[in-house]
Design a protein around this motif. Structure first.
Motif, PDB file in Angstrom:
ATOM      1  N   ALA A  10      26.288  25.925 -25.465  1.00 41.97           N
ATOM      2  CA  ALA A  10      26.492  26.152 -26.900  1.00 41.97           C
ATOM      3  C   ALA A  10      26.524  27.639 -27.230  1.00 41.97           C
ATOM      4  CB  ALA A  10      25.393  25.451 -27.707  1.00 41.97           C
ATOM      5  N   GLN A  11      25.711  28.450 -26.544  1.00 41.80           N
ATOM      6  CA  GLN A  11      25.686  29.892 -26.822  1.00 41.80           C
ATOM      7  C   GLN A  11      27.000  30.554 -26.398  1.00 41.80           C
ATOM      8  OE1 GLN A  11      23.108  31.609 -28.503  1.00 41.80           O
ATOM      9  NE2 GLN A  11      24.863  32.983 -28.663  1.00 41.80           N
ATOM     10  N   GLN A  12      27.552  30.158 -25.250  1.00 40.72           N
ATOM     11  CA  GLN A  12      28.840  30.710 -24.811  1.00 40.72           C
ATOM     12  C   GLN A  12      29.951  30.375 -25.818  1.00 40.72           C
ATOM     13  OE1 GLN A  12      28.574  28.817 -20.874  1.00 40.72           O
ATOM     14  NE2 GLN A  12      29.126  30.818 -20.008  1.00 40.72           N
ATOM     15  N   ILE A  13      29.947  29.157 -26.297  1.00 38.45           N
ATOM     16  CA  ILE A  13      30.964  28.731 -27.261  1.00 38.45           C
ATOM     17  C   ILE A  13      30.800  29.517 -28.569  1.00 38.45           C
ATOM     18  CG2 ILE A  13      31.786  26.786 -28.653  1.00 38.45           C
ATOM     19  CD1 ILE A  13      30.986  25.001 -26.176  1.00 38.45           C
ATOM     20  N   ALA A  14      29.578  29.673 -29.038  1.00 40.09           N
ATOM     21  CA  ALA A  14      29.323  30.440 -30.262  1.00 40.09           C
ATOM     22  C   ALA A  14      29.730  31.903 -30.080  1.00 40.09           C
ATOM     23  CB  ALA A  14      27.845  30.333 -30.658  1.00 40.09           C
ATOM     24  N   ASP A  15      29.388  32.479 -28.939  1.00 38.51           N
ATOM     25  CA  ASP A  15      29.759  33.872 -28.664  1.00 38.51           C
ATOM     26  C   ASP A  15      31.278  34.044 -28.671  1.00 38.51           C
ATOM     27  OD1 ASP A  15      27.094  34.532 -28.420  1.00 38.51           O
ATOM     28  OD2 ASP A  15      27.127  34.674 -26.223  1.00 38.51           O
ATOM     29  N   TYR A  16      31.993  33.091 -28.073  1.00 39.43           N
ATOM     30  CA  TYR A  16      33.457  33.159 -28.063  1.00 39.43           C
ATOM     31  C   TYR A  16      34.013  33.180 -29.493  1.00 39.43           C
ATOM     32  CZ  TYR A  16      38.294  31.806 -27.971  1.00 39.43           C
ATOM     33  OH  TYR A  16      39.634  31.777 -28.201  1.00 39.43           O
ATOM     34  N   HIS A  17      33.526  32.276 -30.321  1.00 39.58           N
ATOM     35  CA  HIS A  17      34.039  32.199 -31.687  1.00 39.58           C
ATOM     36  C   HIS A  17      33.664  33.427 -32.512  1.00 39.58           C
ATOM     37  CE1 HIS A  17      35.970  28.345 -31.400  1.00 39.58           C
ATOM     38  NE2 HIS A  17      34.910  27.885 -30.764  1.00 39.58           N
ATOM     39  N   ALA A  18      32.545  34.087 -32.189  1.00 38.68           N
ATOM     40  CA  ALA A  18      32.134  35.294 -32.907  1.00 38.68           C
ATOM     41  C   ALA A  18      32.930  36.521 -32.466  1.00 38.68           C
ATOM     42  CB  ALA A  18      30.636  35.540 -32.695  1.00 38.68           C
ATOM     43  N   THR A  19      33.130  36.673 -31.152  1.00 38.98           N
ATOM     44  CA  THR A  19      33.743  37.904 -30.639  1.00 38.98           C
ATOM     45  C   THR A  19      35.219  37.756 -30.296  1.00 38.98           C
ATOM     46  OG1 THR A  19      33.186  37.411 -28.332  1.00 38.98           O
ATOM     47  CG2 THR A  19      31.549  38.648 -29.635  1.00 38.98           C
TER      48      THR A  19
END
Length: 166
Positions: A10-19
């Motif tokens: 979930a953190q990798q997916i969130a990071d992708y959508h943020a950056t």
């Protein structure tokens, strides 16, 4: 069908959508990467796609096909369809599905041969600039280096948040 070996958290997916970008340490196996490297080298050596416009110079004027500054091939799988049956391809599909929430309709491929010590830098760009502006896309680009890279050797760089810009 080859099964994916990567599951994003979930953190990798969130990071992708943020950056707008995500680094995955290993999309394939060392043996498969060696095979991909060999296939890549052989297609460039054979000038695959030169006759039908799939291979051309990314940064030069393409007037001298023997001396392309940075040759590229659009669609390696046209010449080697078995590349679609690799762990790298299965993982690319898995990453796409997890990041964009749906199975990809299609997956394309594009190879760039940047010679060592090339005086021609790859210009900063957004991949979307090369797509049809009249279409709505659910796409992402995936870069797989076929050799070790670091900041000094010219690895890929991203501008965080640029995926939200025009």
């Amino acid at each position: 069908m080859v099964k994916p070996t990567i599951t994003l958290d979930a953190q990798q997916i969130a990071d992708y959508h943020a950056t707008g970008w995500l680094s995955v340490p290993s999309i394939s196996t060392p043996a498969e990467l060696a095979l991909l490297r060999e296939t890549y080298d052989s297609l460039f050596a054979a000038r695959a796609g030169r006759e039908d416009g799939r291979q051309y110079d990314l940064v030069g004027n393409d007037r001298d096909p023997e001396r392309a500054a940075v040759p590229q091939i659009i669609g390696l799988t046209v010449f080697r369809p078995e590349l679609r049956e690799t762990v790298a391809w299965a993982n690319a599909r898995q990453i796409f599905t997890q990041l964009l929430g749906a199975e990809p309709e299609t997956l394309g491929d594009h190879a760039i041969l940047k010679p060592p010590f090339s005086p021609m830098p790859t210009p900063w760009h957004q991949d979307e600039a090369y797509w049809d502006a009249g279409r709505e896309y659910r796409m992402l680009s995936l870069w797989i280096p076929l050799q070790d890279v670091d900041l000094d050797s010219g690895c890929m760089h991203f501008v965080p948040g640029s995926h939200r810009l025009d």
